[in-house]
Design a protein around this motif. Structure first.
Motif, PDB file in Angstrom:
ATOM      1  N   UNK A 274     -14.675   9.645  10.143  1.00 43.52           N
ATOM      2  CA  UNK A 274     -15.155   8.271  10.124  1.00 43.52           C
ATOM      3  C   UNK A 274     -14.290   7.347   9.267  1.00 43.52           C
ATOM      4  N   UNK A 275     -13.222   7.875   8.669  1.00 45.34           N
ATOM      5  CA  UNK A 275     -12.537   7.103   7.626  1.00 45.34           C
ATOM      6  C   UNK A 275     -11.204   6.489   7.998  1.00 45.34           C
TER       7      UNK A 275
ATOM      8  N   UNK B  72     -10.405   2.801   6.731  1.00 48.15           N
ATOM      9  CA  UNK B  72     -10.347   2.683   5.267  1.00 48.15           C
ATOM     10  C   UNK B  72      -9.138   3.422   4.712  1.00 48.15           C
ATOM     11  N   UNK B  73      -8.773   4.545   5.331  1.00 47.72           N
ATOM     12  CA  UNK B  73      -7.603   5.283   4.832  1.00 47.72           C
ATOM     13  C   UNK B  73      -6.342   4.456   5.015  1.00 47.72           C
TER      14      UNK B  73
ATOM     15  N   UNK C 164      -6.200   1.289   5.175  1.00 52.74           N
ATOM     16  CA  UNK C 164      -6.305   0.204   4.194  1.00 52.74           C
ATOM     17  C   UNK C 164      -5.800   0.673   2.834  1.00 52.74           C
ATOM     18  N   UNK C 165      -6.283   1.830   2.412  1.00 51.71           N
ATOM     19  CA  UNK C 165      -5.903   2.360   1.095  1.00 51.71           C
ATOM     20  C   UNK C 165      -4.413   2.602   1.001  1.00 51.71           C
ATOM     21  N   UNK C 166      -3.846   3.192   2.044  1.00 49.50           N
ATOM     22  CA  UNK C 166      -2.406   3.468   2.031  1.00 49.50           C
ATOM     23  C   UNK C 166      -1.614   2.166   1.978  1.00 49.50           C
TER      24      UNK C 166
ATOM     25  N   UNK D  40     -16.875   1.362  12.460  1.00 51.40           N
ATOM     26  CA  UNK D  40     -17.273   0.497  11.343  1.00 51.40           C
ATOM     27  C   UNK D  40     -16.089   0.199  10.418  1.00 51.40           C
ATOM     28  N   UNK D  41     -15.413   1.260  10.022  1.00 51.17           N
ATOM     29  CA  UNK D  41     -14.292   1.099   9.089  1.00 51.17           C
ATOM     30  C   UNK D  41     -13.136   0.336   9.712  1.00 51.17           C
TER      31      UNK D  41
ATOM     32  N   UNK E 153     -14.050  -3.366   9.988  1.00 47.79           N
ATOM     33  CA  UNK E 153     -13.937  -4.010   8.680  1.00 47.79           C
ATOM     34  C   UNK E 153     -12.475  -4.229   8.305  1.00 47.79           C
TER      35      UNK E 153
ATOM     36  N   UNK F  99     -16.825  -2.702   3.515  1.00 48.91           N
ATOM     37  CA  UNK F  99     -18.083  -2.886   4.240  1.00 48.91           C
ATOM     38  C   UNK F  99     -19.071  -1.751   3.981  1.00 48.91           C
TER      39      UNK F  99
ATOM     40  N   UNK G  18     -18.684   4.430   1.954  1.00 45.53           N
ATOM     41  CA  UNK G  18     -17.819   5.444   2.552  1.00 45.53           C
ATOM     42  C   UNK G  18     -16.385   4.927   2.561  1.00 45.53           C
ATOM     43  N   UNK G  19     -16.243   3.655   2.948  1.00 46.36           N
ATOM     44  CA  UNK G  19     -14.904   3.076   3.005  1.00 46.36           C
ATOM     45  C   UNK G  19     -14.315   2.898   1.611  1.00 46.36           C
TER      46      UNK G  19
ATOM     47  N   UNK H 232     -12.791   6.072   0.675  1.00 46.53           N
ATOM     48  CA  UNK H 232     -11.593   6.416   1.452  1.00 46.53           C
ATOM     49  C   UNK H 232     -10.429   5.477   1.093  1.00 46.53           C
ATOM     50  N   UNK H 233     -10.728   4.226   0.784  1.00 48.33           N
ATOM     51  CA  UNK H 233      -9.658   3.295   0.386  1.00 48.33           C
ATOM     52  C   UNK H 233      -8.969   3.805  -0.887  1.00 48.33           C
TER      53      UNK H 233
ATOM     54  N   UNK I 202      -6.775   6.777  -0.132  1.00 48.98           N
ATOM     55  CA  UNK I 202      -5.481   6.438   0.463  1.00 48.98           C
ATOM     56  C   UNK I 202      -4.524   5.881  -0.574  1.00 48.98           C
ATOM     57  N   UNK I 203      -5.022   4.950  -1.388  1.00 48.16           N
ATOM     58  CA  UNK I 203      -4.152   4.306  -2.377  1.00 48.16           C
ATOM     59  C   UNK I 203      -3.717   5.306  -3.445  1.00 48.16           C
TER      60      UNK I 203
ATOM     61  N   UNK J 132      -0.882   7.478  -2.326  1.00 41.78           N
ATOM     62  CA  UNK J 132       0.417   6.821  -2.413  1.00 41.78           C
ATOM     63  C   UNK J 132       0.902   6.787  -3.860  1.00 41.78           C
TER      64      UNK J 132
END
Ligand SMILES: Cc1ncc(C[n+]2csc(CCOP(=O)(O)OP(=O)(O)O)c2C)c(N)n1
Lengths: 297, 383
Positions: free
Chosen positions: A66-67, A70-71, A73-75, A104-105, A108, B51, B54-55, B58-59, B62-63, B66
């Protein structure tokens, strides 16, 4: 919008490392091969659970099903933080990871206009777990959760219009592509590379196992889908500018697409006529949008 | 300064590069402080308003992959919602730091059920008592999490309302000192496509020669936190002049006592007042504040057990049908000891129920009574 290329302009260098775990005739493996050729080496590939396990020469990061949004986004934010905005964060997800559990992710991320590129290989069901229905499964298709029986004619609902849903987030770039039209596919990836912000390319990726056809027919079936108007090839910029990339004088009948696939074998003449009518009327509005050069969202 | 402001201030001092969060009472104001700090360009960082929790998890995953220094925060239901990716952050050995502003499973008020329920996700779990400790512990969490011997995410838990929204004096360390003490996080170069590499991160397909190895490596790394956390506490004291026990536990008035009460979070503060009162009255009861639940201070409790007649465990959470986690963990820790003190289980503060000084006196009295009769008549008490 993308700029047409010739077959000779398709990069020679392979970025995918074969074999992955793909089946014979896998459309998704081909989608990965073409897309990553065009992307070249300066990307980080992101995956969530799906099939097949294509391996690329670039590093790969994964997370929960589900991510995906967001993943990426984070990267992308992390790359900015360490001063490496030259590297592109690319997602390669299935239709489940895009239309359904991952929606959803991704929605967003689209709304935040994250600087990412999403490539969806759409094989119209959860193939990794054995062909269960997804929001991308078309009406009447049988899947392992839509068997045909006295109470079922296959999937009851139409396929989600995911390109338009993303376009309605007013993101810089939304495109559809098909493995049967490699020049168009690569041209779209090339273009996506030149812009920033949220970009998504949804690639039609026939699955011989799930759609039930002979593996050598992948390209034929993909092409028939595009030529029948079931899988139109188009681009939408900023939720507004619209271009239809493949416009035959006359659409082929949908039967050319439906008949070779055993997932549609049970369909009656009336059901086929319904699909034909629906496809033709949607095609009309696409042609109109193309003439105006814009979509009204 | 309120607890949530202390947490946001710690982010600034640590020069967090990417933060991401979703509002939930009682964590909400951290998201607002971070948004303000971002809008006012108080330092160079990215704040991703997502939003859902969970996000946010995960954000930062990811960051952090890196190589950016990352922060997230949540409470109760938000923590439960990010359970799935917490596990991948843990397995990914990503040095994320998260503030968990405790909120009960049942209702809005604080207890420790939220963070306790995440014990399988592969993080370090700390519990702190006051706003100064929130700020200091977040700084220490980065130094521990990012240590090459560790590379494990750390959750710093503190009680909602009583700490998140309550103002206390907080000393803010000097930025230059923090910069020197906490150098920037180092990226893992393999994740960048600078040379052809097909390194895969964060996706387990199985197929390792021994599929138990990743579990063992993860487990061992978390156990190693004990040693590194203690080193970091020493260097923190040297630099900033404050310390919290030996990092794992903070004994309070434990000289010459027969009984120890184990408590965590804000109610450990209440227990301090109770212990002072009881000792004035000649009752030999002290406090061991538990700061690190994962890893658990096994050695410390084994040592203390030699000197004690009884230990009263105050659990601010319960696994329904199973019991209080700290009590159970303590009892298994003492199993191998030749001489075992009596142990008593107290359930207190669940669902935000107030725990008063006199409740701790009752806990002390009950435990002293067991010592006197050399027998635990009633092992479980709901305070
Ligand atoms: C949270 C979660 N739910 C379910 C699964 C099981 N699962 C793994 S892949 C998959 C389907 C993938 O479908 P899709 O995204 O369409 O990709 P495809 O396999 O068709 O390429 C499912 C249901 C999972 N890994 N994680």
């Amino acid at each position: 919008m993308s700029e047409r290329i010739t077959r000779a302009q398709i990069p020679m260098e392979e970025m995918g490392i074969t074999p992955g775990s793909a089946c014979q005739g896998c459309g998704a493996a081909l989608a990965a091969r073409l897309a990553f050729k065009a992307l070249g080496p300066n990307v980080i590939r992101h995956g969530v659970p799906c099939c097949p396990d294509t391996v690329t020469k670039t590093p790969q990061i994964g997370t929960v099903f589900e991510g995906g949004g967001a993943l990426l986004t984070g990267t992308s934010r992390g790359l900015k933080a360490i001063g490496r905005e030259d590297v592109l964060a690319v997602g390669f997800f299935g239709d489940g990871g895009t239309y359904d559990i991952g929606f959803q992710g991704l929605s967003a991320a689209a709304e935040r206009n994250e600087n990412i590129l999403v490539i969806t290989k759409d094989n119209e069901a959860y193939m990794n777990t054995g062909n269960q229905r997804s929001g991308a499964t078309p009406k009447y298709a049988t899947t392992s959760t839509n068997p045909v029986g006295p109470k079922s004619r296959g999937k009851e609902q139409p396929k989600k219009n995911i390109p338009f849903i993303f376009a309605a987030h007013y993101v810089p770039y939304v495109a559809t592509a098909s493995v049967a039209f490699p020049e168009d596919l690569i041209a779209k990836v090339n273009y996506a590379k030149t812009i920033t912000g949220f970009r998504i390319i949804i690639i039609q990726s026939p699955c011989p196992v799930g759609w039930r056809f002979e593996p050598e027919k992948t390209i034929e079936i993909a092409r028939a889908g595009v030529q029948a108007g079931i899988w139109p090839l188009f681009e939408i910029q900023n939720g507004h500018d619209f271009k239809l990339n493949y416009k035959p004088k006359e659409l082929k009948p949908v039967t050319e697409y439906l008949k070779p696939q055993a997932r549609f074998r049970h369909m009656t003449e009336a059901e086929i006529a319904e699909v034909q009518e629906d496809t033709t009327s949607k095609w009309q509005s696409l042609i109109q949008s193309d003439e105006m050069g814009k979509v009204l969202i | 300064m309120v607890g949530n402001k202390a947490a946001a201030t710690a982010c600034k001092l640590a020069r967090v590069q990417v933060a991401s969060a979703f509002p939930i009472t009682p964590q909400t104001t951290i998201t607002q402080y971070l948004s303000e700090m971002h809008a006012n360009a108080e330092w160079d960082f990215d704040f991703v308003n997502v939003e859902g929790e969970l996000s946010s998890q995960v954000v930062v995953q990811g960051a952090s992959r890196i190589g950016a220094r990352t922060f997230t925060c949540t409470s109760g239901p938000g923590l439960l919602y990010m359970h799935h990716p917490m596990q991948t952050t843990g397995s990914g050995r990503l040095p994320v730091v998260m503030a968990v502003v405790h909120r009960s499973y049942k209702g809005m008020q604080p207890d420790h059920s939220d963070l306790m329920s995440q014990e399988w996700t592969g993080w370090g779990h700390w519990y702190v008592e006051h706003a100064q400790e929130v700020l200091d512990s977040i700084l220490m969490a980065y130094k521990v999490a990012e240590d090459p011997r560790i590379r494990i995410p750390i959750a710093v838990g503190y009680d909602g309302y009583v700490l998140s929204y309550t103002a206390e004096p907080v000393e803010i360390p000097d930025q230059a000192l923090v910069d020197e003490w906490l150098p920037p996080n180092k990226p893992i170069p393999e994740v960048l496509p600078d040379k052809v590499n097909k390194a895969t991160f964060g996706r387990g397909f199985g197929g390792e020669a021994d599929p138990q190895v990743p579990w063992k490596v993860h487990h061992d790394a978390i156990l190693k936190i004990e040693e590194v956390h203690q080193e970091v506490m020493d260097s923190f004291e040297k630099t900033f002049g404050r310390r919290y026990g030996n990092a794992m536990i903070e004994p309070y008035m434990m000289d010459d006592v027969d009984v120890a009460i184990i408590a965590m979070g804000t109610i450990a503060g209440t227990c301090k007042a109770a212990v002072e009162k009881m000792q004035k009255e000649g009752k030999k009861v002290g406090l061991i504040k538990l700061r690190s639940y994962i890893p658990f201070p096994v050695k410390d409790f084994q040592e203390w057990s030699k000197k004690l007649d009884a230990i009263a465990v105050v659990d601010r959470s319960i696994c329904p049908g199973k019991g209080g986690p700290v009590y159970q963990r303590l009892r298994e820790t003492l199993y191998d000891m030749k001489k075992r003190p009596l142990t008593l289980q107290f359930h207190a503060g669940l669902g935000g129920k107030e725990v008063r000084v006199r409740d701790f006196e009752l806990i002390g009295d009950k435990t002293l009574k067991a010592v006197k009769s050399k027998k635990v008549e009633e092992p479980v008490t709901w305070v």
